[in-house]
Design an enzyme around this catalytic site. Sequence first.
Site, PDB file in Angstrom:
ATOM      1  N   SER A   1      62.811  17.141  32.001  1.00  0.00           N
ATOM      2  CA  SER A   1      63.782  17.206  30.907  1.00  0.00           C
ATOM      3  C   SER A   1      64.012  15.825  30.310  1.00  0.00           C
ATOM      4  O   SER A   1      63.937  15.621  29.091  1.00  0.00           O
ATOM      5  CB  SER A   1      65.091  17.802  31.410  1.00  0.00           C
ATOM      6  OG  SER A   1      66.095  17.743  30.420  1.00  0.00           O
TER       7      SER A   1
ATOM      8  N   ASP B   1      62.899  21.685  25.664  1.00  0.00           N
ATOM      9  CA  ASP B   1      63.860  21.238  26.678  1.00  0.00           C
ATOM     10  C   ASP B   1      65.227  21.859  26.435  1.00  0.00           C
ATOM     11  O   ASP B   1      65.925  22.226  27.386  1.00  0.00           O
ATOM     12  CB  ASP B   1      63.972  19.708  26.668  1.00  0.00           C
ATOM     13  CG  ASP B   1      65.040  19.214  27.631  1.00  0.00           C
ATOM     14  OD1 ASP B   1      64.903  19.464  28.839  1.00  0.00           O
ATOM     15  OD2 ASP B   1      66.024  18.616  27.158  1.00  0.00           O
TER      16      ASP B   1
ATOM     17  N   ARG C   1      68.727  26.847  32.469  1.00  0.00           N
ATOM     18  CA  ARG C   1      69.031  26.203  33.761  1.00  0.00           C
ATOM     19  C   ARG C   1      70.537  26.165  33.989  1.00  0.00           C
ATOM     20  O   ARG C   1      71.017  26.395  35.099  1.00  0.00           O
ATOM     21  CB  ARG C   1      68.461  24.786  33.793  1.00  0.00           C
ATOM     22  CG  ARG C   1      66.944  24.726  33.918  1.00  0.00           C
ATOM     23  CD  ARG C   1      66.412  23.340  33.610  1.00  0.00           C
ATOM     24  NE  ARG C   1      67.023  22.341  34.490  1.00  0.00           N
ATOM     25  CZ  ARG C   1      67.123  21.050  34.179  1.00  0.00           C
ATOM     26  NH1 ARG C   1      66.709  20.601  32.999  1.00  0.00           N
ATOM     27  NH2 ARG C   1      67.667  20.208  35.038  1.00  0.00           N
TER      28      ARG C   1
ATOM     29  N   LYS D   1      61.917  14.056  26.484  1.00  0.00           N
ATOM     30  CA  LYS D   1      62.631  13.494  25.343  1.00  0.00           C
ATOM     31  C   LYS D   1      62.295  12.016  25.158  1.00  0.00           C
ATOM     32  O   LYS D   1      62.173  11.543  24.018  1.00  0.00           O
ATOM     33  CB  LYS D   1      64.136  13.699  25.520  1.00  0.00           C
ATOM     34  CG  LYS D   1      64.552  15.166  25.412  1.00  0.00           C
ATOM     35  CD  LYS D   1      66.027  15.393  25.683  1.00  0.00           C
ATOM     36  CE  LYS D   1      66.379  15.241  27.137  1.00  0.00           C
ATOM     37  NZ  LYS D   1      67.735  15.707  27.478  1.00  0.00           N
TER      38      LYS D   1
ATOM     39  N   HIS E   1      67.493   4.631  29.777  1.00  0.00           N
ATOM     40  CA  HIS E   1      68.137   5.917  30.027  1.00  0.00           C
ATOM     41  C   HIS E   1      68.981   5.829  31.286  1.00  0.00           C
ATOM     42  O   HIS E   1      68.555   5.258  32.293  1.00  0.00           O
ATOM     43  CB  HIS E   1      67.108   7.030  30.208  1.00  0.00           C
ATOM     44  CG  HIS E   1      67.730   8.330  30.621  1.00  0.00           C
ATOM     45  ND1 HIS E   1      68.320   9.180  29.707  1.00  0.00           N
ATOM     46  CD2 HIS E   1      67.908   8.893  31.847  1.00  0.00           C
ATOM     47  CE1 HIS E   1      68.815  10.224  30.355  1.00  0.00           C
ATOM     48  NE2 HIS E   1      68.577  10.085  31.641  1.00  0.00           N
TER      49      HIS E   1
END
Length: 436
Positions: free
Chosen positions: A183, A161, A168, A187, A82
């Site tokens: 968040s 999320d 947000r 995932k 990620h």
Amino acid sequence: MRMVDLIEKKKCGLELTSDEISFIIKGIMSGEIPDYQMSAFLMAVCFQGMTDQEATSLTFAMRDSGKILDLSSVPGKKIDKHSSGGVGDKTTLVLAPIIASLDVPVSKMSGRGLGFTGGTIDKLACIHPFSSPDSMDDYVNMIREHKIAISEQTGDLAPADGILYALRDATDTVQSIPLIASSIMSKKLASGCDGVVLDVTCGSGAFMTNLEDASHLAKLMITIGKSCGKSMAAVITSMEEPLGYAIGNILEVKEAIMALHGQGPDDLMEVVYKLGSYMLLLADRTDNLSDARKLMEEQVNNGKAYAKFREWVVLQGDASAGKLVDMPASFPRAERIDVITAEEDGYIKLIDAKALGTAVMMLGGGRKEKGDSIDETAGIVLHAKVADYVKKGDPLLEVHWNPKDGREEAFQLIRKAFVMSKEKTEPVKLILGEFT
């Protein structure tokens, strides 16, 4: 249990229990907790923060709000990577096929780009007709049979999320570190991987602009992942200047193809090899970073990494996608290519990554809003990087664009993005921290 009491508790800086956090997430999913109360809670978190345990509990509650992908039928350790995003970040396009070519399953859930940071799915979509798998079963089969697949994040995985992120975004609480960590990790934990390598970008072209916040985020995500039994590693990489030379979807795809042929920019390949070495380590493919890098370099040099990339685009596209990446010059081009030159002799002291990323967005290469379409051909190609010496009139970059109204502001940003110095300057330090 009442939401108003939990808002008050967090507003006073007290720690919430796992049951209380679970109550909040179940309430927002069921509609029993209204948006205005959830928004108040998010603002309280933004001001008061969360303990590591609270952030972990929040992550688990959001993960459990939907389905959890089962990758148990895929042999070996499944590793995901990620990135927190940046300008010119085409790392996954290069990294994923290298790792998959070494027989390590790469399962990648990715999103669309928003703002000045591009999305991997948007870049791959330029290789027509590349697309996400038709179903999660197809996705799992691709990983099992080909060791590689990417899918757009589905609403079934960590749906809480999506609800929280929309609130947000509307309440200016996006930058809260525990909310960012939960968040991202909700995932990742729902995607079924055994290990995750995190590229936490830091600098003007990233969401984390200072090293202290980036380190906090990296360590918190590692803590959350390990609490769930995942193998974790994080690397903090600099985004003070764009990564590589290309910014913009098709331009970045073409640079990634060059990289897989062994002609990648040094900074891009340094990030690829560093992240990939940790992926191989987490997958038990090797037991040290040095050997891991050698394995990766060999796959690039012997052509197996590019062969896996081509296999990937045909798998998620068709034979025409394979022909397209074989001949990068056949990709569509922008109507105009304008060259911006240096106005004086000197060393490049700074290149404002955010300014260039924002300019590409203004030229149509990114989204201001989620529903915006993207001009795949728009972008920038740098001709020089920080610490390079240039003479007056030398090219600094070329702008690929299709003339439309309102482009003037983009060119203003581009021209102001370079800061020159008469004194010799140092290259950007690329790797700012490593955590396991």
